[in-house]
Design a protein around this motif. Structure first.
Motif, short mmCIF file in Angstrom:
data_model
loop_
_atom_site.label_atom_id
_atom_site.label_comp_id
_atom_site.label_asym_id
_atom_site.label_seq_id
_atom_site.Cartn_x
_atom_site.Cartn_y
_atom_site.Cartn_z
N GLY A 185 106.24 -3.32 -1.17
CA GLY A 185 106.14 -2.85 -2.55
C GLY A 185 105.65 -1.42 -2.63
N ARG A 186 106.01 -0.63 -1.62
CA ARG A 186 105.52 0.75 -1.55
C ARG A 186 106.64 1.77 -1.69
NH1 ARG A 186 101.79 -0.63 3.45
NH2 ARG A 186 99.95 -1.29 2.31
N ILE A 187 106.22 2.91 -2.21
CA ILE A 187 107.05 4.11 -2.22
C ILE A 187 106.29 5.13 -1.40
CG2 ILE A 187 108.09 5.94 -3.62
CD1 ILE A 187 109.22 3.20 -4.38
N ILE A 188 106.97 5.73 -0.46
CA ILE A 188 106.39 6.80 0.34
C ILE A 188 107.19 8.05 -0.02
CG2 ILE A 188 105.91 7.64 2.67
CD1 ILE A 188 106.22 4.52 3.43
N CYS A 189 106.49 9.11 -0.40
CA CYS A 189 107.19 10.30 -0.87
C CYS A 189 106.47 11.57 -0.43
CB CYS A 189 107.35 10.28 -2.38
SG CYS A 189 105.79 10.22 -3.29
N GLU A 190 107.22 12.66 -0.43
CA GLU A 190 106.63 13.98 -0.23
C GLU A 190 106.64 14.68 -1.57
OE1 GLU A 190 106.96 17.99 2.54
OE2 GLU A 190 108.69 16.63 2.43
N LEU A 191 105.46 15.06 -2.04
CA LEU A 191 105.33 15.74 -3.33
C LEU A 191 105.08 17.22 -3.10
CD1 LEU A 191 103.05 13.20 -5.25
CD2 LEU A 191 105.54 13.41 -5.34
N ASP A 192 105.82 18.03 -3.83
CA ASP A 192 105.61 19.47 -3.78
C ASP A 192 104.56 19.83 -4.83
OD1 ASP A 192 105.97 22.05 -2.92
OD2 ASP A 192 107.88 22.35 -3.94
#
Length: 168
Positions: free
Chosen positions: A89-96
């Protein structure tokens, strides 16, 4: 690993709402809707600031962070990419984290990885921000030096530079 009961579609829709909420917060400088998308018992792990438990620990931190330099000069927080992990149930993201134009069109930013765990009903129960704080310091110093060169360095940024930028 915990097993998720959320479909890929639900996770994708929830993350889309997360991104839209974060974008609105950045545009309006009203951070409450960002915090309100967390569950009451959110576990927020911020490697430089520490671990916060519950919305009412996150709320003052995010307001202070985003309303003082350099956070107050960050204009948006778009995800550059994301991965949906249905099993957890996870979202892994790169945020600028781009900063405002110092006066000549230059874009200066740093990124972080965020791991969001979905609670259901549009809420997130955990967020962990992973990054190298020195990259953020370096980007901020670069921004300050560019603004100083252009004659656009605001007082609060000059004060930050005096304290953290290696100048006397």
């Amino acid at each position: 690993m915990t097993s998720s009961t959320f479909s890929r579609e639900e996770l994708a829709e929830a993350f889309g709402r997360f991104e839209a909420t974060v974008d609105r917060a950045a545009q309006t400088r009203d951070w409450d809707p960002w915090v309100d998308q967390y569950s009451d018992d959110i576990l927020y792990i911020e490697h430089a600031a520490g671990t916060m438990r519950g919305r009412e620990q996150v709320r003052p931190w995010i307001w202070k962070t985003m309303e003082s330099f350099p956070g107050s000069y960050m204009t948006s927080f778009p995800s550059l990419w994301h991965v949906i992990d249905e099993s957890t149930g996870r979202i892994i993201c790169e945020l600028d984290n781009p900063m405002r134009d110092p006066g000549d069109g230059t874009i200066i930013s740093a990124t972080n990885l965020s791991i969001l765990t979905y609670a259901g009903d549009g809420k997130w129960k955990r967020q962990e921000d992973v990054y190298n704080p020195l990259r953020f310091v370096s980007a901020t110093v670069k921004w300050c030096r560019k603004a100083e060169e252009l004659g656009t360095l605001p007082d609060e940024a000059a004060e930050w530079m005096a304290k953290y930028g290696g100048r006397k």
